[in-house]
Design a protein around this motif. Structure first.
Motif, PDB file in Angstrom:
ATOM      1  N   LYS A 140       1.134  -1.656  -0.069  1.00 20.03           N
ATOM      2  CA  LYS A 140       0.019  -0.002  -0.024  1.00 20.03           C
ATOM      3  C   LYS A 140       0.629   1.059   0.360  1.00 20.03           C
ATOM      4  N   TRP A 141       1.921   0.843   1.063  1.00 13.91           N
ATOM      5  CA  TRP A 141       2.904   2.211   0.972  1.00 13.91           C
ATOM      6  C   TRP A 141       4.082   2.589  -0.443  1.00 13.91           C
ATOM      7  N   ASP A 142       3.816   1.514  -0.497  1.00 14.25           N
ATOM      8  CA  ASP A 142       4.253   0.779  -2.221  1.00 14.25           C
ATOM      9  C   ASP A 142       6.567   1.160  -1.660  1.00 14.25           C
ATOM     10  N   LEU A 143       6.312   0.743  -1.095  1.00 14.00           N
ATOM     11  CA  LEU A 143       8.028   0.323   0.122  1.00 14.00           C
ATOM     12  C   LEU A 143       8.533  -0.746  -0.491  1.00 14.00           C
ATOM     13  N   PRO A 144      10.135  -0.747  -0.984  1.00 18.70           N
ATOM     14  CA  PRO A 144      10.480  -2.484  -1.185  1.00 18.70           C
ATOM     15  C   PRO A 144      10.682  -3.313   0.367  1.00 18.70           C
ATOM     16  N   GLN A 158       5.340  13.141   2.110  1.00 17.86           N
ATOM     17  CA  GLN A 158       4.989  11.879   1.100  1.00 17.86           C
ATOM     18  C   GLN A 158       3.164  12.458   1.191  1.00 17.86           C
ATOM     19  N   LEU A 159       2.924  11.212   2.023  1.00 17.07           N
ATOM     20  CA  LEU A 159       1.465  10.712   2.228  1.00 17.07           C
ATOM     21  C   LEU A 159       0.857  11.749   3.312  1.00 17.07           C
ATOM     22  N   ALA A 160       1.731  12.559   4.124  1.00 19.89           N
ATOM     23  CA  ALA A 160       1.054  13.060   4.664  1.00 19.89           C
ATOM     24  C   ALA A 160       0.431  14.687   4.529  1.00 19.89           C
ATOM     25  N   LEU A 161       1.502  14.977   3.623  1.00 18.81           N
ATOM     26  CA  LEU A 161       1.162  16.335   3.007  1.00 18.81           C
ATOM     27  C   LEU A 161       0.093  15.902   1.585  1.00 18.81           C
ATOM     28  N   GLN A 162       0.033  14.918   1.273  1.00 18.09           N
ATOM     29  CA  GLN A 162      -1.191  15.016   0.288  1.00 18.09           C
ATOM     30  C   GLN A 162      -2.664  14.469   1.671  1.00 18.09           C
ATOM     31  N   ASN A 163      -2.595  14.397   2.549  1.00 14.11           N
ATOM     32  CA  ASN A 163      -3.903  13.801   3.245  1.00 14.11           C
ATOM     33  C   ASN A 163      -3.848  14.702   4.398  1.00 14.11           C
ATOM     34  N   HIS A 164      -3.229  15.450   4.439  1.00 14.69           N
ATOM     35  CA  HIS A 164      -2.846  16.168   6.138  1.00 14.69           C
ATOM     36  C   HIS A 164      -4.630  17.412   5.462  1.00 14.69           C
ATOM     37  N   PRO A 165      -5.366  17.148   6.915  1.00 12.56           N
ATOM     38  CA  PRO A 165      -6.680  17.732   7.957  1.00 12.56           C
ATOM     39  C   PRO A 165      -6.197  19.313   6.673  1.00 12.56           C
ATOM     40  N   ASP A 166      -5.416  19.639   6.894  1.00 10.06           N
ATOM     41  CA  ASP A 166      -5.573  21.519   5.999  1.00 10.06           C
ATOM     42  C   ASP A 166      -5.981  21.429   4.997  1.00 10.06           C
ATOM     43  N   LYS A 167      -5.175  20.977   4.754  1.00  6.60           N
ATOM     44  CA  LYS A 167      -4.638  20.784   2.536  1.00  6.60           C
ATOM     45  C   LYS A 167      -6.414  20.776   2.065  1.00  6.60           C
ATOM     46  N   LEU A 168      -6.646  21.121   0.657  1.00  7.89           N
ATOM     47  CA  LEU A 168      -7.711  20.941   0.324  1.00  7.89           C
ATOM     48  C   LEU A 168      -8.265  19.713  -0.308  1.00  7.89           C
ATOM     49  N   ASN A 169      -7.726  18.933   0.053  1.00  9.67           N
ATOM     50  CA  ASN A 169      -8.464  17.760  -0.546  1.00  9.67           C
ATOM     51  C   ASN A 169      -8.165  16.966   0.594  1.00  9.67           C
ATOM     52  N   GLY A 170      -7.395  17.392   1.602  1.00  7.65           N
ATOM     53  CA  GLY A 170      -7.114  16.678   3.028  1.00  7.65           C
ATOM     54  C   GLY A 170      -8.122  15.520   3.484  1.00  7.65           C
ATOM     55  N   PHE A 175      -5.735  10.637   7.607  1.00  9.40           N
ATOM     56  CA  PHE A 175      -3.950  11.147   8.109  1.00  9.40           C
ATOM     57  C   PHE A 175      -4.093  10.376   9.394  1.00  9.40           C
ATOM     58  N   LYS A 176      -5.131  10.379   9.983  1.00  9.01           N
ATOM     59  CA  LYS A 176      -5.051   9.317  11.170  1.00  9.01           C
ATOM     60  C   LYS A 176      -4.458   8.202  11.174  1.00  9.01           C
ATOM     61  N   ILE A 178      -3.117   6.934   8.056  1.00  9.29           N
ATOM     62  CA  ILE A 178      -2.118   6.945   7.695  1.00  9.29           C
ATOM     63  C   ILE A 178      -0.869   6.993   8.594  1.00  9.29           C
ATOM     64  N   LYS A 179      -1.080   8.128  10.022  1.00 10.22           N
ATOM     65  CA  LYS A 179      -0.061   7.948  10.549  1.00 10.22           C
ATOM     66  C   LYS A 179       0.014   7.065  11.944  1.00 10.22           C
ATOM     67  N   LEU A 180      -0.979   6.395  12.038  1.00  8.69           N
ATOM     68  CA  LEU A 180      -0.769   4.832  12.632  1.00  8.69           C
ATOM     69  C   LEU A 180      -0.082   3.731  12.033  1.00  8.69           C
ATOM     70  N   GLN A 181      -0.426   3.623  10.929  1.00  7.20           N
ATOM     71  CA  GLN A 181       0.194   3.423   9.723  1.00  7.20           C
ATOM     72  C   GLN A 181       1.932   3.281   9.650  1.00  7.20           C
ATOM     73  N   TYR A 182       2.224   5.148   9.558  1.00  6.13           N
ATOM     74  CA  TYR A 182       3.825   4.545   9.614  1.00  6.13           C
ATOM     75  C   TYR A 182       3.874   4.279  11.209  1.00  6.13           C
ATOM     76  N   GLU A 183       3.671   4.695  12.195  1.00  5.87           N
ATOM     77  CA  GLU A 183       3.425   4.419  13.320  1.00  5.87           C
ATOM     78  C   GLU A 183       4.270   2.759  13.255  1.00  5.87           C
ATOM     79  N   GLN A 184       3.678   2.097  12.861  1.00  2.00           N
ATOM     80  CA  GLN A 184       3.971   0.910  12.948  1.00  2.00           C
ATOM     81  C   GLN A 184       4.544   0.454  12.494  1.00  2.00           C
TER      82      GLN A 184
END
Length: 190
Positions: A140-144, A158-170, A175-176, A178-184
């Protein structure tokens, strides 16, 4: 070899009760006592920290060892000797007093930094990944499969910038998630 930062650091720790390595580094840079030491930002950071820790351990040996507490997050010169003080690992002291470790390769520095973050990042049990979930997230994250912490951090930004609530299409919920997935994923990074 006598570290030229010993006197500078001693004067600083006399002016403020508690320091941290990064605050000492910032103050030494501000005073012009330490300049850029390497073109690579990671090696520059490593060399700065090495020189500071080396100077602290040399200073500790010159003082009564019980009077100077040394850890990366707490450096303190005590007025009175404390008999039952938690002592820093001899391995750490020996590492920083060995000048052969100063000129560490970029790859070794990256391994040390990744090791440091893995040790100090404790993941709550609810964040633990199964093998299946881990593989799904990598896709899903397109990582090796053998992604590094540096690659993961880049993808996270990259994903945070695309999905941040302050962004137009966020979206706050996305975002939450993706943040949880990042921590995992951080716990599995190399």
């Amino acid at each position: 070899m006598l570290n030229p930062l010993i006197d500078e650091i001693f004067e600083l720790i006399l002016t403020k009760q508690v320091w941290q390595v990064h605050t000492l580094a910032a103050q030494l840079s501000h005073q012009g006592a330490i300049a850029t030491l390497d073109q690579s930002p990671e090696r520059d950071l490593f060399k700065r920290n090495f020189l500071i820790m080396n100077a602290l351990y040399q200073l500790q040996a010159q003082l009564k060892p019980q009077n100077l507490i040394i850890s990366t997050l707490h450096i303190e010169l005590l007025e009175k000797e404390i008999k039952h003080l938690l002592v820093t690992s001899n391995n750490l002291r020996d590492y920083y007093l060995d000048w052969n470790n100063y000129d560490t390769s970029e790859q070794q520095v990256e391994e040390l930094l990744n090791s440091f973050w893995r040790r100090f990042k404790v993941t709550p049990k609810q964040h633990a990944l199964t093998n299946k979930k881990y593989n799904e997230l990598i896709l899903k994250w397109d990582l090796p499969e053998d992604f590094t912490l540096k690659a993961l951090q880049k993808r996270w930004r990259q994903l945070a910038l695309q999905n941040h609530p302050d962004k137009l299409n966020g979206c706050a919920e996305k975002f939450k998630k993706i943040k949880l997935q990042y921590e995992q994923l951080k716990t599995a990074a190399r």
